[in-house]
Write a protein that holds these residues in place. Sequence first.
Motif, mmCIF file in Angstrom:
data_model
loop_
_atom_site.group_PDB
_atom_site.id
_atom_site.type_symbol
_atom_site.label_atom_id
_atom_site.label_comp_id
_atom_site.label_asym_id
_atom_site.label_seq_id
_atom_site.Cartn_x
_atom_site.Cartn_y
_atom_site.Cartn_z
ATOM 1 N N PHE A 199 -41.460 11.837 9.361
ATOM 2 C CA PHE A 199 -41.040 12.312 10.680
ATOM 3 C C PHE A 199 -41.336 13.805 10.829
ATOM 4 N N SER A 200 -40.907 14.593 9.843
ATOM 5 C CA SER A 200 -41.128 16.041 9.898
ATOM 6 C C SER A 200 -42.606 16.388 9.794
ATOM 7 N N LEU A 201 -43.334 15.609 9.017
ATOM 8 C CA LEU A 201 -44.754 15.867 8.822
ATOM 9 C C LEU A 201 -45.530 15.655 10.119
ATOM 10 N N ILE A 202 -45.173 14.622 10.869
ATOM 11 C CA ILE A 202 -45.844 14.372 12.151
ATOM 12 C C ILE A 202 -45.609 15.534 13.101
ATOM 13 N N GLU A 203 -44.366 16.004 13.175
ATOM 14 C CA GLU A 203 -44.070 17.127 14.064
ATOM 15 C C GLU A 203 -44.910 18.348 13.707
ATOM 16 N N ARG A 204 -45.169 18.547 12.424
ATOM 17 C CA ARG A 204 -45.951 19.699 11.985
ATOM 18 C C ARG A 204 -47.457 19.494 12.227
ATOM 19 N N LEU A 205 -47.991 18.370 11.749
ATOM 20 C CA LEU A 205 -49.435 18.181 11.770
ATOM 21 C C LEU A 205 -49.984 17.880 13.156
ATOM 22 N N SER A 206 -49.147 17.369 14.043
ATOM 23 C CA SER A 206 -49.626 17.016 15.386
ATOM 24 C C SER A 206 -50.052 18.237 16.198
ATOM 25 N N ARG A 232 -43.103 -0.107 9.532
ATOM 26 C CA ARG A 232 -42.579 -1.434 9.828
ATOM 27 C C ARG A 232 -42.170 -1.550 11.291
ATOM 28 N N LEU A 233 -42.156 -2.783 11.773
ATOM 29 C CA LEU A 233 -41.718 -3.059 13.133
ATOM 30 C C LEU A 233 -40.238 -2.746 13.293
ATOM 31 N N GLY A 234 -39.880 -2.098 14.393
ATOM 32 C CA GLY A 234 -38.481 -1.804 14.680
ATOM 33 C C GLY A 234 -38.089 -0.392 14.306
ATOM 34 N N PRO A 235 -36.854 -0.009 14.701
ATOM 35 C CA PRO A 235 -36.377 1.356 14.419
ATOM 36 C C PRO A 235 -36.122 1.548 12.936
ATOM 37 N N PRO A 236 -36.122 2.815 12.476
ATOM 38 C CA PRO A 236 -36.381 4.036 13.256
ATOM 39 C C PRO A 236 -37.868 4.200 13.558
ATOM 40 N N TYR A 237 -38.160 5.027 14.550
ATOM 41 C CA TYR A 237 -39.535 5.228 14.966
ATOM 42 C C TYR A 237 -39.975 6.657 14.654
ATOM 43 N N PRO A 238 -41.297 6.859 14.500
ATOM 44 C CA PRO A 238 -41.785 8.225 14.311
ATOM 45 C C PRO A 238 -41.653 9.014 15.606
ATOM 46 N N PRO A 239 -41.785 10.334 15.547
ATOM 47 C CA PRO A 239 -41.679 11.136 16.769
ATOM 48 C C PRO A 239 -42.796 10.816 17.754
ATOM 49 N N LEU A 240 -42.595 11.203 18.999
ATOM 50 C CA LEU A 240 -43.513 10.847 20.075
ATOM 51 C C LEU A 240 -44.878 11.492 19.935
ATOM 52 N N GLN A 241 -45.013 12.489 19.084
ATOM 53 C CA GLN A 241 -46.311 13.158 18.927
ATOM 54 C C GLN A 241 -47.350 12.252 18.276
ATOM 55 N N ALA A 242 -46.909 11.124 17.696
ATOM 56 C CA ALA A 242 -47.843 10.215 17.029
ATOM 57 C C ALA A 242 -47.747 8.827 17.644
ATOM 58 N N GLU A 243 -48.890 8.151 17.699
ATOM 59 C CA GLU A 243 -48.841 6.737 18.050
ATOM 60 C C GLU A 243 -48.284 5.973 16.860
#
Length: 358
Positions: free
Chosen positions: A31-38, A48-59
């Motif tokens: 989660f934190s990595l996506i926020e940084r690298l995006s 996996r299908l279902g929550p939790p989900y990654p942040p909105l910056q990533a598909e």
Amino acid sequence: MDEIIEHSEFGARKENKETILITGSSGLIGFSLIERLSKKYRVVGLDRLGPPYPPLQAECVNFDITDEKAIDAAMERIRYGYGSKIASVIHLAAYYDFGTKDSPKYQEINVKGTEKFLRQLQDFEVGQFIFSSSNLIYKPTEPGTKLNEDCPVEANWGYPESKIQTEDLIKEHSTNFPSVFLRIAGVYTDYGHSIPILQQIKRIYEKQLLGHFYSGDVNHGDVFVHLEDVVNAIEDSVERRQEIPDQMAFNIGEPTSPTYQELQDTIGNLIHGKDWETYEIPKPLAKAGAWTRDLVGDPFIKPWMIDRSGAHYELDVSRAKEYLDWEPKHRVMDTLPKMITGLKENPDQWYAKNNLEK
């Protein structure tokens, strides 16, 4: 007359950004990595299908790492949306459970799942494959003797054993692209999140009798690393992917390891204003007690943990400094006051946020 909507000619695939693929993208690190690298890359999260989900910056592309058909479908979606060129694959997805010494899921997810994933990646142009390993793969050391990346490995339970096997697997199968092994210490945040530290704080905060006893050497300790420092290390690995030798391992942890006694006394002082009395007890007695408690409930300390209590880890992180220009900016002993402040200010929220039962 219906309004005509004009769509941009430049979708994600045509953005002038390289693509990063992250498995386990909804986890603490992912989660934190996506926020940084995006901010610099197009980031795709696999989880996996279902929550939790990654942040909105990533598909978010759903996949089951144990099912090769599901992996194939996910990778086809990535190929269609982003092309076949991936700058870096960051493989964080793994099974981990303190409640069991051995589980079929360690093999099914960590080892065989990675093998299936690697097979699907052979059809892509991958610039780098980063694997999140663990410092627990090492044979424990003694205080004052640091573990470097060439030290012997020794696993005495399922999780580190699966990491050792997966490292070997990647070395054998990632022939089409270079690989990097980040041997990461126990991750914590300003609010907690490290399960061993949380349990230690919980026992002392609740004044549990069990919190006064330890079956290992109280002058031994584990190595930790702040989440922000882990994200920095992964980002540095991506940025320097052209310079890192293939199949190189890096220790990612703090250069000093607090002893169990130091943690006990610091936590005790922060919560109750005094050192916390701690007594060593023989392992057979501790194991009998853990076995009895396990019969009547679901305690955190399981009988199998007694054998590895007191294992000592200290990391030499000089290789990461040399190749990644990385060194940790945080220290767990300096962060403990922040954790305890959060607990004191709102105990219910602190317990809930750290998934603890009162």
